[in-house]
Design a protein around this motif. Structure first.
Motif, PDB file in Angstrom:
ATOM      1  N   ILE A  92      79.653  47.636  24.510  1.00 38.16           N
ATOM      2  CA  ILE A  92      80.870  46.820  24.421  1.00 38.16           C
ATOM      3  C   ILE A  92      80.588  45.381  24.851  1.00 38.16           C
ATOM      4  CG2 ILE A  92      83.119  46.412  25.510  1.00 38.16           C
ATOM      5  CD1 ILE A  92      83.555  49.416  25.504  1.00 38.16           C
ATOM      6  N   ASN A  93      80.997  44.453  24.018  1.00 42.91           N
ATOM      7  CA  ASN A  93      80.919  43.015  24.345  1.00 42.91           C
ATOM      8  C   ASN A  93      82.355  42.532  24.551  1.00 42.91           C
ATOM      9  OD1 ASN A  93      80.194  40.338  24.638  1.00 42.91           O
ATOM     10  ND2 ASN A  93      79.978  39.983  22.424  1.00 42.91           N
ATOM     11  N   HIS A  94      82.790  42.536  25.813  1.00 38.65           N
ATOM     12  CA  HIS A  94      84.201  42.287  26.103  1.00 38.65           C
ATOM     13  C   HIS A  94      84.558  40.806  25.931  1.00 38.65           C
ATOM     14  CE1 HIS A  94      88.135  42.806  27.832  1.00 38.65           C
ATOM     15  NE2 HIS A  94      87.889  41.836  28.705  1.00 38.65           N
ATOM     16  N   THR A  95      85.702  40.559  25.307  1.00 38.06           N
ATOM     17  CA  THR A  95      86.280  39.212  25.205  1.00 38.06           C
ATOM     18  C   THR A  95      87.760  39.304  25.556  1.00 38.06           C
ATOM     19  OG1 THR A  95      86.822  39.517  22.863  1.00 38.06           O
ATOM     20  CG2 THR A  95      84.666  38.538  23.377  1.00 38.06           C
ATOM     21  N   SER A  96      88.358  38.159  25.771  1.00 39.34           N
ATOM     22  CA  SER A  96      89.788  38.155  26.066  1.00 39.34           C
ATOM     23  C   SER A  96      90.576  38.596  24.830  1.00 39.34           C
ATOM     24  CB  SER A  96      90.239  36.761  26.505  1.00 39.34           C
ATOM     25  OG  SER A  96      89.988  35.828  25.465  1.00 39.34           O
ATOM     26  N   ASN A  97      91.815  38.950  25.054  1.00 39.90           N
ATOM     27  CA  ASN A  97      92.684  39.388  23.972  1.00 39.90           C
ATOM     28  C   ASN A  97      92.157  40.634  23.258  1.00 39.90           C
ATOM     29  OD1 ASN A  97      95.151  37.991  23.683  1.00 39.90           O
ATOM     30  ND2 ASN A  97      94.769  37.735  21.505  1.00 39.90           N
ATOM     31  N   THR A  98      91.557  41.520  24.043  1.00 43.17           N
ATOM     32  CA  THR A  98      90.987  42.759  23.509  1.00 43.17           C
ATOM     33  C   THR A  98      91.603  43.951  24.224  1.00 43.17           C
ATOM     34  OG1 THR A  98      88.880  41.676  23.004  1.00 43.17           O
ATOM     35  CG2 THR A  98      88.862  44.070  23.144  1.00 43.17           C
ATOM     36  N   ILE A  99      91.864  45.005  23.460  1.00 45.18           N
ATOM     37  CA  ILE A  99      92.413  46.228  24.020  1.00 45.18           C
ATOM     38  C   ILE A  99      91.560  47.395  23.542  1.00 45.18           C
ATOM     39  CG2 ILE A  99      94.061  46.668  22.140  1.00 45.18           C
ATOM     40  CD1 ILE A  99      96.102  47.463  24.309  1.00 45.18           C
ATOM     41  N   TYR A 100      91.447  48.426  24.370  1.00 44.11           N
ATOM     42  CA  TYR A 100      90.607  49.577  24.054  1.00 44.11           C
ATOM     43  C   TYR A 100      91.473  50.837  23.982  1.00 44.11           C
ATOM     44  CZ  TYR A 100      87.104  46.231  25.620  1.00 44.11           C
ATOM     45  OH  TYR A 100      86.335  45.102  25.769  1.00 44.11           O
TER      46      TYR A 100
END
Length: 295
Positions: A199-207
């Motif tokens: 996972i490459n997390h960025t803002s405005n992201t939901i899982y």
């Protein structure tokens, strides 16, 4: 079963009604016979193989009835049915497992004609239920339709009775109010199935979990508990991630994810996820509600 299939291949006559149960059959024999007939080589599964053989032996307006494992074959079935100029006119869900599997059985009814509607119901273990279903089924595509035991659907749209009941519920809850209807695909830049370690997390992201019986939705990748999750990168100024988080962790949100899983499964595919319908208030209203859940 070889004798059964040989019988149909050898008969020059067609039938008005065929009732049968696909089970353990000699697939190599069927495969060879189907190839000889010039049909596609891809239909080796026992259920779809029976369809290829039997639909060809129906008279005009003839009917075929048999049990299927009610899970993931509907696209294949629909493709074969259309190719043979037939229609699925009935699908009756049951509560019984399909011959020792963990898949629930359903009775499928196919007619050698082109019709738009399919009757959908779930059978209960009493005579009244069976009688009501029969009467409503035979009134399909007539002016006497008045369904109480089931409903009329388009077979191509079928994803389970639970899904249709959920769809009715959210439309009743949100239609005609100050909400806009979207699919998740419409409010996301991308929706991906990702492995936790990549996972490459960025803002405005939901899982969102692949399995609806796990911890379902989070904004924090560190809270992910299973190997695979769906990653949704949200479009800015359309949907607030904190609002969407609160929505999917609410009673209606949990039911939304459960109802969009594969039939008789807790697995949520990426394609099903993309098609999920959500009703959103205006963006500023989302920010107010999302801010409350963030505190």
């Amino acid at each position: 079963y070889n004798n059964f299939i040989e019988f149909f291949f050898s008969k020059k006559d067609a039938f008005d009604l065929i009732v049968c149960q696909p089970d353990d059959i000699d697939r190599s024999y069927l495969k060879n016979q189907i190839i000889k007939k010039g049909s596609p080589r891809i239909m080796y599964h026992k259920v779809t193989t029976y369809l290829e053989v039997l639909l060809d032996k129906l008279n005009e307006n003839g009917k075929l009835l048999f049990l299927i494992p009610n899970r993931s074959y509907h696209d294949e079935i629909n493709s074969i049915v259309k190719k043979e100029s037939c229609s699925v006119i009935g699908l009756i869900e049951t509560s019984h497992n399909y011959y020792g599997t963990n898949m629930v059985a359903a009775l499928i009814i196919i007619e050698k004609s082109e019709k738009e509607k399919c009757y959908l119901s779930k059978i209960k273990n009493n005579v009244t239920s069976i009688s009501n279903i029969y009467n409503e089924l035979i009134s399909l595509n007539t002016n006497e339709e008045n369904h109480t035991a089931g409903r009329s659907i388009i077979f191509e749209d079928y994803r389970g009775l639970k899904y249709l009941n959920w769809l009715d519920e959210i439309k009743q809850k949100f239609y005609g109010k100050n909400y806009t209807q979207f699919t998740l695909e419409e409010i996301c830049f991308e929706i991906l199935l990702v492995e936790k370690s990549k996972i490459n997390h960025t803002s405005n992201t939901i899982y969102i979990s692949v399995f609806s019986n796990k911890k379902v939705v989070t904004l924090n990748p560190n809270e992910i508990t299973s190997k695979y999750y769906h990653l949704l990168r949200l479009k800015e100024h359309i949907v607030d991630p904190y609002f969407l988080l609160k929505y999917f962790n609410s009673k209606i949100g949990i039911k939304t994810l459960e109802s969009n899983c594969n039939i008789n499964s807790t697995s949520l595919t990426t394609e099903n996820l993309k098609k999920i319908i959500v009703f959103l208030p205006k963006y500023n209203e989302q920010l107010k509600l999302g801010a409350i859940s963030e505190k």
